[in-house]
Design an enzyme around this catalytic site. Structure first.
Site, PDB file in Angstrom:
ATOM      1  N   SER A  43       0.498  -1.292   0.291  1.00 17.20           N
ATOM      2  CA  SER A  43      -0.218  -0.031   0.166  1.00 17.20           C
ATOM      3  C   SER A  43       1.039   1.082  -0.118  1.00 17.20           C
ATOM      4  O   SER A  43       0.210   2.109  -0.221  1.00 17.20           O
ATOM      5  CB  SER A  43      -1.261  -0.399   1.415  1.00 17.20           C
ATOM      6  OG  SER A  43      -2.410  -0.934   1.264  1.00 17.20           O
ATOM      7  N   VAL A  44       2.316   0.637  -0.268  1.00 15.08           N
ATOM      8  CA  VAL A  44       2.825   1.941  -0.151  1.00 15.08           C
ATOM      9  C   VAL A  44       2.328   2.142  -1.653  1.00 15.08           C
ATOM     10  O   VAL A  44       2.243   4.321  -1.928  1.00 15.08           O
ATOM     11  CB  VAL A  44       4.314   1.925  -0.466  1.00 15.08           C
ATOM     12  CG1 VAL A  44       5.429   2.925  -1.312  1.00 15.08           C
ATOM     13  CG2 VAL A  44       5.335   1.050   1.195  1.00 15.08           C
TER      14      VAL A  44
END
Length: 410
Positions: free
Chosen positions: A136-137
Site C-alpha cells: 500500500s505504499v
C-alpha cells in the site's frame, strides 16, 4: 591422444544433440501464460511467511506487469555515511543494529538526512537494484497521479463526483462520493479490509479473483458489485484498497493512458528515478490493469527519492516536479480529519498517513513497508520488511525509527 579423441567424441555428441533438439525458445508472450495452475498457485502463495522475504523481491515472475520507465537523467543523492551502530531497544529487548533489523524482519533500510544518504543496508539477497513490492505504499503514488491530473486540467475539481469521470459506476457504491472523499478513504462504500487470505472475507474474495485467479479487474468489482455502506460519503474513515483502485481508473480515464505511462512521464522521469519501476497487474497483459492500491515495485533508493521530493515540497533533481500546493494538501491533515477515529494516534489525508503528535507523514504498506517523511528533523526513512503478520507490528518499527532519529539528531 586418447584424451583428444575423447574430447572430439564429446563435441560431436553435443553437436548431434543440438541438431536433434533444435534452437531453444524463450517463454511465449501469450497472455495465457499467467493462467497456468503453477502461476495461479504462485500468486496464491506469495505471502507464505517462510518465503515472503524472497517473493516480495520477485513479483514480476508471478504477475503480469507494466513497466514505469526511468529516464536518462538520474537524481544523484549525495552520500554522507553516519554510523548507526549501537544498542537498540525493541519491545524491551536490546539488540545491535543487525539484530534490530532481523527482529523487525527488514529486507532493506535506507535513511536520508538533510538530503543525503547516511545509511543503506540490504539483506537476504537483495541489493540496491532490487525492486521490492511494498504493497500500500503504492497508494501514495496513485494519489500523486491524481494531483498531476488535477494540475493538467484533466480533473476539474476534487469535489466532482466519481461518476463524472467513471459513468459506469452509476448505481454502484461509488455513485455519490467525490474524488476527494475517495482520496480520504471516506467513500461510504461497504468494504471490510480484513487480511485473511484464503478466506471468504470481502477483501480476500476480490484479491483471490482479481490478483490470484485473474478472473476480473478491481474496478470491474467496484462498478458491478460494490454497494453503499451504512455511512454517507465523508462521514467516516474506512480504509479501503478498493477506493484506491477507483482513483487509478480515474487517472486512466481522464488521461487516456495507462497509469504506468502517465507515471513515467509526470513523475518517474522528471524525479530522476534511477531504475525502472513496475506495476503488477490484476489480469493478463491484454486485459489487466495496474493494481493501484498495492502493486508498485521499486528500489528502496527510488522510494527514498520520492520521500525526499515530498520533504522538499515537490522539488527533485533541481526542478519542481510535484506542485508544492499539492504536497501540502495531500500530506497535511485538514481540521477535523485527524485522527481517523477518536483515540487513534494517526490521521489520513490524501492516501498518506499522518502522525497526530508531529508533522511526520508516511506511505505505509502491508507487511510493514514504510516511506517515513519527518520534516522537522529533515529525515526520510525507507524500510522494506517481510513480517509473518500483515499488520500489527507498528510499535516495534516506531521504536526503531525513533532511535535512528535520535542518533542522527543528538
Amino acid at each position: 591422444m586418447r584424451h583428444l579423441n575423447h574430447l572430439t567424441a564429446t563435441f560431436t555428441a553435443a553437436a548431434t544433440l543440438v541438431g536433434l533438439c533444435g534452437t531453444a525458445t524463450a517463454q511465449t508472450a501469450d497472455p495465457d501464460r499467467w493462467l497456468t495452475p503453477t502461476m495461479i498457485e504462485a500468486r496464491a502463495s506469495m505471502f507464505l511467511p517462510s518465503l515472503n522475504y524472497l517473493t516480495f523481491q520477485h513479483m514480476d515472475q508471478m504477475f503480469a506487469t507494466r513497466t514505469v520507465p526511468a529516464g536518462s537523467e538520474t537524481w544523484t543523492l549525495p552520500e554522507n555515511p553516519i554510523p548507526l551502530e549501537g544498542e537498540y531497544t525493541i519491545l524491551g529487548e536490546t539488540y545491535d543494529l543487525e539484530g534490530a533489523l532481523e527482529r523487525t524482519r527488514a529486507n532493506a533500510l535506507v535513511v536520508l538526512k538533510d538530503g543525503a544518504i547516511v545509511h543503506e543496508t540490504y539483506r537476504n539477497g537483495s541489493s540496491p537494484d532490487t525492486r521490492f513490492l511494498t504493497f500500500s505504499v503504492a497508494k501514495s503514488y496513485t494519489s500523486t497521479l491524481i494531483g498531476f491530473a488535477l494540475e493538467d486540467g484533466l480533473i476539474d475539481s476534487l469535489d466532482d463526483k466519481v461518476t463524472k469521470y467513471l459513468p459506469e459506476m452509476q448505481g454502484s457504491g461509488y455513485d455519490g462520493p467525490t474524488v476527494r472523499d475517495v482520496l480520504r478513504m471516506r467513500s461510504g462504500v461497504a468494504w471490510e479490509e480484513r487480511y485473511e487470505f484464503g478466506s471468504e472475507t470481502q477483501l480476500t474474495t476480490v484479491h483471490d479473483n482479481a490478483l490470484v485467479g485473474y478472473k476480473y479487474r478491481w474496478c470491474d468489482y467496484a462498478a458491478n458489485e460494490s454497494e453503499k455502506g451504512e455511512t454517507a460519503p465523508d462521514e467516516r474513515f474506512n480504509y479501503a484498497t478498493l477506493d484506491t483502485s477507483v482513483l487509478g481508473c480515474i487517472v486512466e480515464r481522464v488521461t487516456g493512458r495507462t497509469g504506468a505511462e502517465y507515471m513515467s512521464e509526470k513523475l518517474w522521469q522528471p524525479m530522476g528515478a534511477e531504475y525502472d519501476a513496475y506495476w503488477i497487474m490484476d489480469g493478463p497483459d491484454d486485459v489487466g490493469r495496474e493494481f493501484y492500491g498495492a502493486g508498485l515495485a521499486s528500489t528502496a533508493r527510488d522510494h527514498a527519492r520520492f520521500g525526499q521530493m515530498f520533504l522538499q515540497d515537490g522539488m527533485a533533481n533541481g526542478k519542481q516536479v510535484v506542485p508544492a500546493d499539492w504536497v501540502k494538501e495531500a500530506t497535511v491533515p485538514d481540521e477535523g480529519y485527524e485522527p481517523v477515529a477518536p483515540g487513534e494516534p494517526v490521521g489520513y489525508q490524501y492516501q498518506w498517513w499522518t502522525d497526530g503528535g508531529s508533522d511526520v507523514f508516511m506511505a505505509l504498506g502491508l507487511h510493514h513497508q514504510f516511506i517515513r517523511v519527518d520534516p522537522a528533523n529533515n529525515i526520510v526513512i525507507v524500510k522494506i520488511s517481510y513480517t509473518q503478520e500483515p499488520v500489527g507490528r507498528d510499535q516495534e518499527n516506531e521504536e526503531l525509527f525513533a532511535q535512528i532519529t535520535a542518533k542522527l539528531t543528538q
